[in-house]
Design a protein around this motif. Structure first.
Motif, mmCIF file in Angstrom:
data_model
loop_
_atom_site.group_PDB
_atom_site.id
_atom_site.type_symbol
_atom_site.label_atom_id
_atom_site.label_comp_id
_atom_site.label_asym_id
_atom_site.label_seq_id
_atom_site.Cartn_x
_atom_site.Cartn_y
_atom_site.Cartn_z
ATOM 1 N N VAL A 21 52.701 46.847 29.227
ATOM 2 C CA VAL A 21 52.399 45.451 28.927
ATOM 3 C C VAL A 21 50.874 45.294 28.798
ATOM 4 C CG1 VAL A 21 52.549 43.086 29.771
ATOM 5 C CG2 VAL A 21 54.415 44.662 30.198
ATOM 6 N N PRO A 22 50.400 44.813 27.659
ATOM 7 C CA PRO A 22 48.958 44.641 27.482
ATOM 8 C C PRO A 22 48.375 43.644 28.479
ATOM 9 C CG PRO A 22 50.114 44.441 25.388
ATOM 10 C CD PRO A 22 51.143 44.455 26.469
ATOM 11 N N GLN A 23 47.196 43.977 28.994
ATOM 12 C CA GLN A 23 46.498 43.084 29.908
ATOM 13 C C GLN A 23 45.616 42.128 29.119
ATOM 14 O OE1 GLN A 23 44.427 45.790 32.624
ATOM 15 N NE2 GLN A 23 45.145 44.505 34.268
ATOM 16 N N THR A 24 45.531 40.893 29.593
ATOM 17 C CA THR A 24 44.582 39.970 28.970
ATOM 18 C C THR A 24 43.182 40.343 29.442
ATOM 19 O OG1 THR A 24 44.639 38.379 30.799
ATOM 20 C CG2 THR A 24 46.295 38.109 29.044
ATOM 21 N N GLU A 25 42.169 39.874 28.714
ATOM 22 C CA GLU A 25 40.791 40.124 29.133
ATOM 23 C C GLU A 25 40.543 39.524 30.515
ATOM 24 O OE1 GLU A 25 37.378 39.464 26.547
ATOM 25 O OE2 GLU A 25 38.565 40.161 24.845
ATOM 26 N N LYS A 26 41.131 38.360 30.769
ATOM 27 C CA LYS A 26 40.931 37.700 32.067
ATOM 28 C C LYS A 26 41.488 38.555 33.207
ATOM 29 C CE LYS A 26 42.010 33.495 34.614
ATOM 30 N NZ LYS A 26 42.736 32.228 34.625
ATOM 31 N N ASP A 27 42.706 39.061 33.053
ATOM 32 C CA ASP A 27 43.318 39.916 34.078
ATOM 33 C C ASP A 27 42.518 41.196 34.273
ATOM 34 O OD1 ASP A 27 45.370 38.075 34.389
ATOM 35 O OD2 ASP A 27 46.777 39.182 33.123
ATOM 36 N N PHE A 28 42.084 41.783 33.163
ATOM 37 C CA PHE A 28 41.307 43.015 33.208
ATOM 38 C C PHE A 28 39.979 42.772 33.927
ATOM 39 C CE2 PHE A 28 38.630 46.155 30.624
ATOM 40 C CZ PHE A 28 38.921 47.211 31.455
ATOM 41 N N ARG A 29 39.333 41.673 33.605
ATOM 42 C CA ARG A 29 38.067 41.333 34.254
ATOM 43 C C ARG A 29 38.257 41.193 35.767
ATOM 44 N NH1 ARG A 29 33.216 37.692 32.684
ATOM 45 N NH2 ARG A 29 32.442 37.055 34.704
ATOM 46 N N GLN A 30 39.313 40.518 36.182
ATOM 47 C CA GLN A 30 39.571 40.346 37.615
ATOM 48 C C GLN A 30 39.747 41.696 38.306
ATOM 49 O OE1 GLN A 30 42.925 37.632 37.506
ATOM 50 N NE2 GLN A 30 41.594 35.843 37.726
ATOM 51 N N ALA A 31 40.432 42.626 37.654
ATOM 52 C CA ALA A 31 40.638 43.956 38.231
ATOM 53 C C ALA A 31 39.320 44.722 38.317
ATOM 54 C CB ALA A 31 41.654 44.735 37.402
ATOM 55 N N VAL A 32 38.481 44.624 37.290
ATOM 56 C CA VAL A 32 37.186 45.313 37.288
ATOM 57 C C VAL A 32 36.276 44.725 38.361
ATOM 58 C CG1 VAL A 32 35.100 45.790 35.943
ATOM 59 C CG2 VAL A 32 37.346 46.031 34.879
ATOM 60 N N VAL A 33 36.261 43.414 38.498
ATOM 61 C CA VAL A 33 35.448 42.760 39.531
ATOM 62 C C VAL A 33 35.903 43.214 40.922
ATOM 63 C CG1 VAL A 33 34.981 40.519 40.631
ATOM 64 C CG2 VAL A 33 34.731 40.779 38.155
ATOM 65 N N ALA A 34 37.199 43.279 41.133
ATOM 66 C CA ALA A 34 37.720 43.724 42.437
ATOM 67 C C ALA A 34 37.305 45.171 42.713
ATOM 68 C CB ALA A 34 39.242 43.584 42.470
ATOM 69 N N LEU A 35 37.403 46.038 41.712
ATOM 70 C CA LEU A 35 36.988 47.431 41.868
ATOM 71 C C LEU A 35 35.490 47.518 42.182
ATOM 72 C CD1 LEU A 35 37.441 50.510 41.653
ATOM 73 C CD2 LEU A 35 37.025 50.268 39.175
ATOM 74 N N ALA A 36 34.686 46.760 41.460
ATOM 75 C CA ALA A 36 33.233 46.789 41.673
ATOM 76 C C ALA A 36 32.880 46.348 43.091
ATOM 77 C CB ALA A 36 32.534 45.910 40.637
ATOM 78 N N LYS A 37 33.496 45.284 43.556
ATOM 79 C CA LYS A 37 33.236 44.808 44.920
ATOM 80 C C LYS A 37 33.668 45.852 45.947
ATOM 81 C CE LYS A 37 33.416 39.846 43.982
ATOM 82 N NZ LYS A 37 34.166 38.603 44.203
ATOM 83 N N LEU A 38 34.807 46.463 45.720
ATOM 84 C CA LEU A 38 35.341 47.474 46.631
ATOM 85 C C LEU A 38 34.417 48.683 46.749
ATOM 86 C CD1 LEU A 38 37.883 48.263 48.348
ATOM 87 C CD2 LEU A 38 38.722 49.399 46.286
ATOM 88 N N THR A 39 33.716 48.996 45.664
ATOM 89 C CA THR A 39 32.863 50.181 45.638
ATOM 90 C C THR A 39 31.381 49.849 45.821
ATOM 91 O OG1 THR A 39 32.920 50.148 43.215
ATOM 92 C CG2 THR A 39 34.492 51.594 44.329
ATOM 93 N N GLY A 40 31.094 48.649 46.317
ATOM 94 C CA GLY A 40 29.739 48.327 46.750
ATOM 95 C C GLY A 40 28.771 47.768 45.717
ATOM 96 N N TRP A 41 29.263 47.378 44.577
ATOM 97 C CA TRP A 41 28.383 46.812 43.554
ATOM 98 C C TRP A 41 28.152 45.324 43.811
ATOM 99 C CZ3 TRP A 41 26.190 49.630 39.573
ATOM 100 C CH2 TRP A 41 26.689 50.922 39.371
ATOM 101 N N ARG A 42 26.946 44.870 43.538
ATOM 102 C CA ARG A 42 26.666 43.436 43.426
ATOM 103 C C ARG A 42 26.884 43.118 41.960
ATOM 104 N NH1 ARG A 42 23.063 41.093 47.415
ATOM 105 N NH2 ARG A 42 22.692 42.645 49.024
ATOM 106 N N LEU A 43 27.425 41.958 41.666
ATOM 107 C CA LEU A 43 27.675 41.685 40.261
ATOM 108 C C LEU A 43 27.378 40.263 39.875
ATOM 109 C CD1 LEU A 43 30.866 40.349 39.647
ATOM 110 C CD2 LEU A 43 31.269 42.367 41.003
#
Length: 102
Positions: free
Chosen positions: A1-23
């Protein structure tokens, strides 16, 4: 199932926070310069230096605009800076890019 840009962005933001990035991500691009990447990320490295990344996030079929391409091109030429366009199918690449120990 294709992800929307919004869903994809939320997943990337969660990954970035989990791995110590400020964004930073612009809430609304209405009054912002055209083409600036979706996310600006910075993280301190163990040696006290820092790393910087600019990510443009697209759905599988989303197309980069000319201003987006220009921004990513110039930012990607800055020594040590990571800049690129990523899609849901590139999740594994993002995990490596944003993962710990980079």
């Amino acid at each position: 199932v294709p992800q929307t840009e919004k869903d994809f962005r939320q997943a990337v933001v969660a990954l970035a926070k989990l791995t110590g990035w400020r964004l930073y991500g612009t809430w609304s691009s209405l009054h912002s310069p055209q083409g600036y990447p979706d996310l600006t990320l910075a993280r301190e490295k163990p040696d006290g230096t820092a790393e910087l990344a600019f990510l443009e996030l697209k759905s599988e079929k989303g197309q980069l605009t000319e201003p987006q391409t220009e921004w990513l091109d110039i930012l990607g030429r800055v020594p040590g800076v990571k800049a690129g366009c990523y899609r849901p199918s590139q999740w594994d690449e993002l995990v490596v890019l944003l993962g710990k120990g980079r």
